[in-house]
Design a protein around this motif. Structure first.
Motif, PDB file in Angstrom:
ATOM      1  N   GLY A   1     -66.025  61.052-133.606  1.00 35.06           N
ATOM      2  CA  GLY A   1     -66.294  62.388-134.753  1.00 35.06           C
ATOM      3  C   GLY A   1     -67.869  61.915-135.301  1.00 35.06           C
ATOM      4  N   VAL A   2     -68.024  60.693-135.486  1.00 35.93           N
ATOM      5  CA  VAL A   2     -69.507  60.487-136.274  1.00 35.93           C
ATOM      6  C   VAL A   2     -70.457  60.841-135.320  1.00 35.93           C
ATOM      7  CG1 VAL A   2     -70.784  58.701-137.307  1.00 35.93           C
ATOM      8  CG2 VAL A   2     -68.415  59.026-137.696  1.00 35.93           C
ATOM      9  N   ARG A   3     -70.256  60.389-134.021  1.00 30.73           N
ATOM     10  CA  ARG A   3     -71.326  60.603-132.848  1.00 30.73           C
ATOM     11  C   ARG A   3     -71.670  62.210-132.563  1.00 30.73           C
ATOM     12  NH1 ARG A   3     -70.480  56.827-127.814  1.00 30.73           N
ATOM     13  NH2 ARG A   3     -71.251  54.864-128.601  1.00 30.73           N
TER      14      ARG A   3
ATOM     15  N   ALA B   1     -70.555  54.427-141.057  1.00 30.79           N
ATOM     16  CA  ALA B   1     -70.383  55.729-140.745  1.00 30.79           C
ATOM     17  C   ALA B   1     -70.306  56.788-141.774  1.00 30.79           C
ATOM     18  CB  ALA B   1     -68.655  56.060-140.204  1.00 30.79           C
ATOM     19  N   LYS B   2     -70.152  56.101-142.896  1.00 34.03           N
ATOM     20  CA  LYS B   2     -70.176  57.075-144.294  1.00 34.03           C
ATOM     21  C   LYS B   2     -71.571  57.343-144.486  1.00 34.03           C
ATOM     22  CE  LYS B   2     -65.815  55.556-146.252  1.00 34.03           C
ATOM     23  NZ  LYS B   2     -65.266  54.677-147.031  1.00 34.03           N
ATOM     24  N   SER B   3     -72.549  56.153-144.412  1.00 29.08           N
ATOM     25  CA  SER B   3     -73.998  56.452-144.764  1.00 29.08           C
ATOM     26  C   SER B   3     -74.550  57.371-143.625  1.00 29.08           C
ATOM     27  CB  SER B   3     -74.563  55.197-144.566  1.00 29.08           C
ATOM     28  OG  SER B   3     -73.965  54.208-145.746  1.00 29.08           O
ATOM     29  N   THR B   4     -74.262  57.188-142.529  1.00 29.11           N
ATOM     30  CA  THR B   4     -74.604  58.077-141.243  1.00 29.11           C
ATOM     31  C   THR B   4     -74.163  59.366-141.571  1.00 29.11           C
ATOM     32  OG1 THR B   4     -74.527  56.240-139.904  1.00 29.11           O
ATOM     33  CG2 THR B   4     -74.832  58.470-138.928  1.00 29.11           C
ATOM     34  N   ILE B   5     -73.139  59.701-142.182  1.00 29.69           N
ATOM     35  CA  ILE B   5     -72.844  61.328-142.211  1.00 29.69           C
ATOM     36  C   ILE B   5     -73.536  61.669-143.427  1.00 29.69           C
ATOM     37  CG2 ILE B   5     -70.649  62.489-143.122  1.00 29.69           C
ATOM     38  CD1 ILE B   5     -68.979  60.662-141.160  1.00 29.69           C
ATOM     39  N   ALA B   6     -73.600  60.878-144.609  1.00 26.59           N
ATOM     40  CA  ALA B   6     -74.307  61.124-145.574  1.00 26.59           C
ATOM     41  C   ALA B   6     -75.807  61.695-145.228  1.00 26.59           C
ATOM     42  CB  ALA B   6     -74.336  60.293-146.807  1.00 26.59           C
ATOM     43  N   GLN B   7     -76.575  60.743-144.545  1.00 29.10           N
ATOM     44  CA  GLN B   7     -77.949  60.967-144.125  1.00 29.10           C
ATOM     45  C   GLN B   7     -77.843  62.365-143.088  1.00 29.10           C
ATOM     46  OE1 GLN B   7     -79.769  57.961-141.780  1.00 29.10           O
ATOM     47  NE2 GLN B   7     -78.657  56.355-142.879  1.00 29.10           N
ATOM     48  N   ARG B   8     -76.804  62.551-142.406  1.00 26.09           N
ATOM     49  CA  ARG B   8     -77.010  63.884-141.665  1.00 26.09           C
ATOM     50  C   ARG B   8     -76.687  65.259-142.311  1.00 26.09           C
ATOM     51  NH1 ARG B   8     -79.026  67.038-138.455  1.00 26.09           N
ATOM     52  NH2 ARG B   8     -77.958  67.520-136.261  1.00 26.09           N
ATOM     53  N   GLN B   9     -75.874  64.887-143.512  1.00 26.25           N
ATOM     54  CA  GLN B   9     -75.567  65.940-144.580  1.00 26.25           C
ATOM     55  C   GLN B   9     -76.761  66.664-145.291  1.00 26.25           C
ATOM     56  OE1 GLN B   9     -72.113  64.491-146.530  1.00 26.25           O
ATOM     57  NE2 GLN B   9     -70.759  65.599-145.016  1.00 26.25           N
ATOM     58  N   GLN B  10     -77.698  65.672-145.356  1.00 29.73           N
ATOM     59  CA  GLN B  10     -78.839  65.649-146.144  1.00 29.73           C
ATOM     60  C   GLN B  10     -80.154  66.287-145.228  1.00 29.73           C
ATOM     61  OE1 GLN B  10     -80.036  62.162-148.099  1.00 29.73           O
ATOM     62  NE2 GLN B  10     -78.291  62.141-149.379  1.00 29.73           N
ATOM     63  N   GLY B  11     -79.409  66.549-143.856  1.00 29.76           N
ATOM     64  CA  GLY B  11     -80.416  67.008-142.988  1.00 29.76           C
ATOM     65  C   GLY B  11     -81.368  65.922-142.270  1.00 29.76           C
ATOM     66  N   LEU B  12     -81.006  64.857-142.495  1.00 30.18           N
ATOM     67  CA  LEU B  12     -81.877  63.649-141.850  1.00 30.18           C
ATOM     68  C   LEU B  12     -81.305  63.273-140.647  1.00 30.18           C
ATOM     69  CD1 LEU B  12     -82.332  61.490-145.058  1.00 30.18           C
ATOM     70  CD2 LEU B  12     -83.978  63.165-143.957  1.00 30.18           C
ATOM     71  N   VAL B  13     -81.828  62.963-139.616  1.00 28.81           N
ATOM     72  CA  VAL B  13     -81.436  62.491-138.456  1.00 28.81           C
ATOM     73  C   VAL B  13     -81.650  61.057-138.322  1.00 28.81           C
ATOM     74  CG1 VAL B  13     -81.614  62.795-135.698  1.00 28.81           C
ATOM     75  CG2 VAL B  13     -81.985  64.697-137.338  1.00 28.81           C
ATOM     76  N   PRO B  14     -80.753  60.169-138.509  1.00 28.51           N
ATOM     77  CA  PRO B  14     -80.704  58.642-138.519  1.00 28.51           C
ATOM     78  C   PRO B  14     -81.671  58.227-137.434  1.00 28.51           C
ATOM     79  CG  PRO B  14     -78.357  59.434-138.658  1.00 28.51           C
ATOM     80  CD  PRO B  14     -79.188  60.732-138.046  1.00 28.51           C
ATOM     81  N   ALA B  15     -82.378  57.219-138.018  1.00 29.35           N
ATOM     82  CA  ALA B  15     -83.572  56.498-136.857  1.00 29.35           C
ATOM     83  C   ALA B  15     -82.713  55.868-135.748  1.00 29.35           C
ATOM     84  CB  ALA B  15     -84.366  55.746-137.889  1.00 29.35           C
ATOM     85  N   THR B  16     -83.588  55.730-134.857  1.00 24.09           N
ATOM     86  CA  THR B  16     -83.022  54.694-133.520  1.00 24.09           C
ATOM     87  C   THR B  16     -82.535  53.573-134.070  1.00 24.09           C
ATOM     88  OG1 THR B  16     -84.556  56.153-132.057  1.00 24.09           O
ATOM     89  CG2 THR B  16     -83.481  53.986-131.272  1.00 24.09           C
ATOM     90  N   ASP B  17     -82.981  52.793-134.947  1.00 19.97           N
ATOM     91  CA  ASP B  17     -82.570  51.534-135.304  1.00 19.97           C
ATOM     92  C   ASP B  17     -81.426  51.581-135.993  1.00 19.97           C
ATOM     93  OD1 ASP B  17     -85.021  50.408-134.226  1.00 19.97           O
ATOM     94  OD2 ASP B  17     -85.948  49.979-136.297  1.00 19.97           O
TER      95      ASP B  17
END
Length: 181
Positions: free
Chosen positions: A45-47, A103-119
């Motif tokens: 789901g996160v991916r 996962a929660k942090s990643t979802i929050a980033q994406r909800q803000q329109g940010l694409v998580p960095a490769t690292d």
């Protein structure tokens, strides 16, 4: 006769204990597999959400969150009488919790329109690899226990059979001796 009856009672109780332990291994393996599937569903789901940004992909994540902690607690409860497996379960729960925080942090980033960095994504992959490795360790240990317990069941069945044959021989000798008088 009394001694043989006592031995048969002992063998019966020991066979019950060994069969119960073998059944417990089966329950642990099923619950661990359920936990593992839950984590994979959460990861899927996160991916999907990170890649597409579509909330639909979070459905498996949200569904999994409703029961994943309870499943892991049930697993921990099943192995509480085995200190080594209880430690592995605790370690597995910690690894799962670290990944859930990620996962929660990643979802929050994406909800803000940010694409998580490769690292950031590599860190998530490493966390999930750690969870998988801990599942492998946990399940391998339980499979070894299960094999040992099955061997104990077979050994107890053989001992029970020999004790039964012994009782039959003793009874035959007593009856034969009584009839000859």
């Amino acid at each position: 006769i009394f001694l043989t009856a006592v031995l048969l009672t002992f063998f019966s109780l020991e066979l019950f204990r060994v069969v119960t332990a073998s059944d417990r291994s089966y329950q642990v393996i099923v619950k661990a597999s359920t936990c593992q599937k839950s984590i994979i569903d959460l990861e899927t789901g996160v991916r999907g959400y990170v890649l597409r940004g579509d909330q639909v992909f979070l459905e498996p994540y949200h569904q999994g969150l409703t029961h994943v902690n309870g499943d892991f607690e049930q697993l921990k409860e099943l192995v509480k009488s085995n200190p080594e497996q209880a430690t592995r379960a605790d370690t597995l729960i910690k690894a799962k919790n670290l990944w859930l925080d990620y996962a929660k942090s990643t979802i929050a980033q994406r909800q803000q329109g940010l694409v998580p960095a490769t690292d950031w994504n590599v860190m998530g992959k490493n966390l999930m690899d750690d969870v998988r490795a801990k599942f492998d360790s946990f399940l391998n240990a339980e499979y070894i226990l299960q094999t040992h317990r099955r061997e104990e069941v077979l050994s107890m069945k053989r001992a029970f059979s020999f004790a039964g044959v012994g009782l039959a021989l003793v009874l035959a000798l007593i009856v034969g001796h009584t009839v000859r008088r």
